[in-house]
Structure formats: C-alpha cells, structure tokens
Design a protein around this motif. Structure first.
Motif, mmCIF file in Angstrom:
data_model
loop_
_atom_site.group_PDB
_atom_site.id
_atom_site.type_symbol
_atom_site.label_atom_id
_atom_site.label_comp_id
_atom_site.label_asym_id
_atom_site.label_seq_id
_atom_site.Cartn_x
_atom_site.Cartn_y
_atom_site.Cartn_z
ATOM 1 N N GLU A 49 0.866 -1.179 0.000
ATOM 2 C CA GLU A 49 0.000 0.000 0.000
ATOM 3 C C GLU A 49 0.900 1.225 0.000
ATOM 4 O O GLU A 49 1.934 1.236 0.663
ATOM 5 C CB GLU A 49 -0.927 0.006 1.216
ATOM 6 N N MET A 50 0.489 2.238 -0.763
ATOM 7 C CA MET A 50 1.338 3.415 -0.883
ATOM 8 C C MET A 50 0.742 4.586 -0.128
ATOM 9 O O MET A 50 -0.452 4.884 -0.253
ATOM 10 C CB MET A 50 1.523 3.808 -2.352
ATOM 11 N N ASP A 51 1.570 5.257 0.652
ATOM 12 C CA ASP A 51 1.196 6.479 1.348
ATOM 13 C C ASP A 51 1.938 7.645 0.709
ATOM 14 O O ASP A 51 3.041 7.485 0.174
ATOM 15 C CB ASP A 51 1.576 6.416 2.829
ATOM 16 N N ILE A 52 1.320 8.818 0.790
ATOM 17 C CA ILE A 52 2.026 10.040 0.391
ATOM 18 C C ILE A 52 2.131 10.948 1.601
ATOM 19 O O ILE A 52 1.313 10.871 2.533
ATOM 20 C CB ILE A 52 1.308 10.772 -0.760
ATOM 21 N N SER A 53 3.137 11.799 1.604
ATOM 22 C CA SER A 53 3.240 12.780 2.681
ATOM 23 C C SER A 53 2.023 13.691 2.620
ATOM 24 O O SER A 53 1.590 14.111 1.547
ATOM 25 C CB SER A 53 4.528 13.602 2.520
ATOM 26 N N CYS A 54 1.432 13.962 3.764
ATOM 27 C CA CYS A 54 0.185 14.728 3.836
ATOM 28 C C CYS A 54 0.350 16.076 3.143
ATOM 29 O O CYS A 54 1.244 16.868 3.492
ATOM 30 C CB CYS A 54 -0.221 14.925 5.296
ATOM 31 N N ASN A 55 -0.503 16.339 2.143
ATOM 32 C CA ASN A 55 -0.369 17.588 1.397
ATOM 33 C C ASN A 55 -1.025 18.759 2.114
ATOM 34 O O ASN A 55 -1.000 19.884 1.612
ATOM 35 C CB ASN A 55 -0.982 17.435 -0.002
ATOM 36 N N ILE A 56 -1.602 18.507 3.285
ATOM 37 C CA ILE A 56 -2.203 19.597 4.055
ATOM 38 C C ILE A 56 -1.203 20.169 5.059
ATOM 39 O O ILE A 56 -1.023 21.384 5.155
ATOM 40 C CB ILE A 56 -3.464 19.099 4.787
ATOM 41 N N CYS A 57 -0.533 19.276 5.785
ATOM 42 C CA CYS A 57 0.428 19.738 6.794
ATOM 43 C C CYS A 57 1.871 19.601 6.332
ATOM 44 O O CYS A 57 2.804 19.932 7.081
ATOM 45 C CB CYS A 57 0.233 18.972 8.097
ATOM 46 N N GLY A 58 2.078 19.059 5.109
ATOM 47 C CA GLY A 58 3.439 18.892 4.615
ATOM 48 C C GLY A 58 4.193 17.784 5.324
ATOM 49 O O GLY A 58 5.431 17.795 5.343
ATOM 50 N N GLY A 59 3.472 16.835 5.926
ATOM 51 C CA GLY A 59 4.122 15.725 6.616
ATOM 52 C C GLY A 59 4.424 15.981 8.071
ATOM 53 O O GLY A 59 5.011 15.128 8.744
ATOM 54 N N LYS A 60 4.011 17.136 8.593
ATOM 55 C CA LYS A 60 4.313 17.470 9.993
ATOM 56 C C LYS A 60 3.325 16.836 10.964
ATOM 57 O O LYS A 60 3.639 16.692 12.148
ATOM 58 C CB LYS A 60 4.309 18.991 10.165
ATOM 59 N N GLY A 61 2.131 16.494 10.473
ATOM 60 C CA GLY A 61 1.116 15.906 11.330
ATOM 61 C C GLY A 61 -0.051 16.843 11.554
ATOM 62 O O GLY A 61 0.146 18.001 11.947
ATOM 63 N N CYS A 62 -1.275 16.349 11.266
ATOM 64 C CA CYS A 62 -2.480 17.145 11.449
ATOM 65 C C CYS A 62 -3.654 16.193 11.623
ATOM 66 O O CYS A 62 -3.519 14.980 11.450
ATOM 67 C CB CYS A 62 -2.705 18.073 10.249
ATOM 68 N N PRO A 63 -4.842 16.703 11.986
ATOM 69 C CA PRO A 63 -5.999 15.808 12.155
ATOM 70 C C PRO A 63 -6.331 15.010 10.898
ATOM 71 O O PRO A 63 -6.784 13.868 10.987
ATOM 72 C CB PRO A 63 -7.131 16.770 12.519
ATOM 73 N N PHE A 64 -6.101 15.587 9.724
ATOM 74 C CA PHE A 64 -6.453 14.890 8.483
ATOM 75 C C PHE A 64 -5.644 13.602 8.329
ATOM 76 O O PHE A 64 -6.165 12.565 7.926
ATOM 77 C CB PHE A 64 -6.223 15.803 7.275
ATOM 78 N N CYS A 65 -4.352 13.657 8.632
ATOM 79 C CA CYS A 65 -3.495 12.472 8.507
ATOM 80 C C CYS A 65 -3.337 11.753 9.838
ATOM 81 O O CYS A 65 -2.444 10.906 9.991
ATOM 82 C CB CYS A 65 -2.125 12.863 7.956
#
Length: 339
Positions: free
Chosen positions: A254-270
């Motif tokens: 399974e492939m994940d991408i770095s969260c495009n909302i927080c830039g990979g820093k961590g947020c509720p979406f991811c």
C-alpha cells in the motif's frame, strides 16, 4: 420642374418597404446613377439661369430626404432582426445556467493524463461481469470474503453474474486478448454492497493500471508511483510503501504520500502521522498471468489501483462522499475553476 420635385418630395416622404429587397429597389429608383435624382440633375442643365438657385435647392432637398428615408427604413429592418434574436420563441422562459464538469471527472482526467504521458492507454470493460473475470482469474480463493453476498451485488440470483467490485476485470479481459507488452489504465465505476455513509458508498470509481512485459521489476513500479504522486500532489510530495496483501499481486504493498495539508508534519487529516494512504499495488501474481494465457516464466508485470473519490478528497478536502452523487448544483459550482 419645381412642381414635379415637390410631388416627388411627398412621394418620398410616404415611402414604405415590406422587405430588404423592396428597400433595395427603392434605393435604385431614387438614388442610383439612373435614378430619379440623377435624372433631375441632367434636366437641371436646361433650367433658366434665374431659376437654377431655387431648383438646385429643391433637388438637394429631395436627394437628402430620399437618403434619410431609405436609411430610416434600413435601420428599422435591422432593429427587427435584432428583436427576433432577443425574443427567440424556442427558448425557455427562464435562463438556463451553464453546467460544470463533475469533480470526479476532473480528477479522473488528471490521473489518466499523468499515465498517458508514461505510455499507458485507456481500456474499458462491462460493469456487469462474471465470476471468472472479477474473481477466479485474479487468484481469489473460493472462500475469499470478497465473494460474500454482503460485499458483492449478484444479479438474477445467479452467483456467476455480478456487478464488478473493481476494474481489475478489465485487466484480465485485455490480457486474455493481447500478448505482452500490455500497458493500460482502466478507469470506471464499481459496486460493493456497503452501507451508505459520509465515508462509504455502494458505488464509487476506480482507476487501475497494469504493465506486463519482459523484465518488469518492483523498481519500475516504484518509479511510476513516485512520478504519479509528484504530478498529482506537487514536486515536494514523498511516498512510502508498506507491505500488504492482495490475491492478485505478490509481493503487494500500500502506498502512502506525505500529507499535502500539513506537509508531513502531522495534522488531524493524517491523524498526526504525516502520511495518507492513497492506493494499493504490487507485482502481478504469476497465477494471474497463467490464468490469462500469458507465460509467467517469460513475462512479469505490476498493477496498481486507486479510488478516484479518495484522490478527489485529498485534492479538494471533501468530507462527505455522498455529495459526489447528490447532484447539488451549489456543490458542483465550486469546481468551475478546477479545469
């Protein structure tokens, strides 16, 4: 002669024309080189010297009146034509707003365009399928949960006729008809017997890709996935692959991408992980190749699949999947500038 001109002035004052052709005949009669005004100018040469001033004045008045009258009639015809266009009786009594492309269509085209640049061609197949193309040819065991009635819509109480649960059935049909190299992308609607909620629906849309040829490796798959992620979500996007299981691929991931909302820093979406899962992939299982008439000892391949709704959510942050199928114009109009 003055009396004659006065009669002509009255005649011109009352000119009427029922059509553009009649108007043109009037123009020729009065203003052409052989018309009434031109004839009067020829007669003017024989007028006595003491009357030339007065006669010339009346001739000029007649010429000006004829020109103005013809222009007035011409403007009336043009205005009438304009009114006809503005009052088209075939039009509806209320304005019809222009439509917009559906966000799923916009994203599907973006996905297909990315893979088209990699040499993939589009393949399509039927939505009503048989067990062989949806399950058996893809290495699903007889007792696999996906065959359960709770997951699959079967038709006419026939366990061999069903609504496809994934577009992988298109891949098997193509492999049965064509020997490698095979490089296709399969967009389409699929169906699963699930409760409808903000995060699930009984139908949704997928795009799957397949590449089969000699010496195809997992490294080839990884490069395609990285290219796709950067093209869809931006050059700064990173990917990671996690081991998984699918009946038709081995190994699977399974492939994940770095969260495009927080830039990979961590947020509720991811969920504060910095990563968002977007698709499943893997190397085509040799059994699948053999089932479709392709020699797995000579050829290898990779496959990947993603939900279009999932990608659309990531790009436009839509929280409720039901909005995609409710035909609410207010929702659709938000995407007028999305293409």
């Amino acid at each position: 002669m003055i009396h004659k001109i006065k009669e002509l002035l009255k005649e011109v004052e009352e000119l009427k024309a029922g059509s553009a052709d009649e108007l043109e005949l009037l123009r020729i009669k009065y203003l052409s080189k052989k018309g009434v005004v031109s004839s009067l100018m020829n007669e003017f040469r024989d007028v006595a010297a003491d009357q030339k001033r007065e006669v010339g004045k009346y001739i000029n008045e007649l010429k000006e009146l004829a020109q103005n009258k013809i222009n007035e009639l011409k403007d009336g015809f043009e205005s009438l034509k304009s009114d006809d266009r503005e009052h088209d009786l075939s039009r509806t009594s209320y304005p019809v707003p222009l439509g917009t492309r559906h966000p799923l269509s916009v994203v599907k085209k973006e996905i297909c365009d990315v893979f088209a640049r990699l040499g993939f061609s589009i393949a399509e197949g039927p939505e009503i399928e048989d067990d062989w193309h949806v399950f058996s040819s893809l290495n699903f065991a007889e007792d696999h949960p996906a065959r359960d009635m709770q997951d699959t819509f079967f038709l006419q109480h026939n366990p061999d006729v069903l609504l496809r649960t994934h577009t992988s059935s298109v891949q098997t049909r193509v492999m049965e008809r064509h020997q490698p190299p095979v490089r296709i992308i399969c967009p389409g609607r699929v169906y699963r017997n699930e409760a409808i909620s903000y995060r699930a629906h009984c139908f949704f849309h997928q795009v799957e890709a397949l590449y089969v040829d000699k010496n195809v490796s997992f490294a080839d798959l990884k490069q395609v996935l990285l290219f796709f992620a950067k093209e869809m979500f931006g050059e700064e996007t990173k990917i990671r692959l996690r081991p998984s299981y699918f009946p038709f691929t081995e190994p699977s991931a399974e492939m994940d991408i770095s969260c495009n909302i927080c830039g990979g820093k961590g947020c509720p979406f991811c969920k504060h992980t910095g990563w968002v899962e977007i698709l499943g992939c893997g190397m085509v299982d040799p059994n699948v190749l053999d089932n479709c008439g392709i020699d797995s000892k000579i050829y290898s391949g990779y496959a990947l699949g993603m939900g279009i709704e999932r990608i659309t959510n990531l790009k436009y942050r839509i929280k409720d999947l039901r909005m995609f199928s409710e035909n609410d114009k207010r929702f659709l109009q938000q995407f007028e500038a999305a293409y």
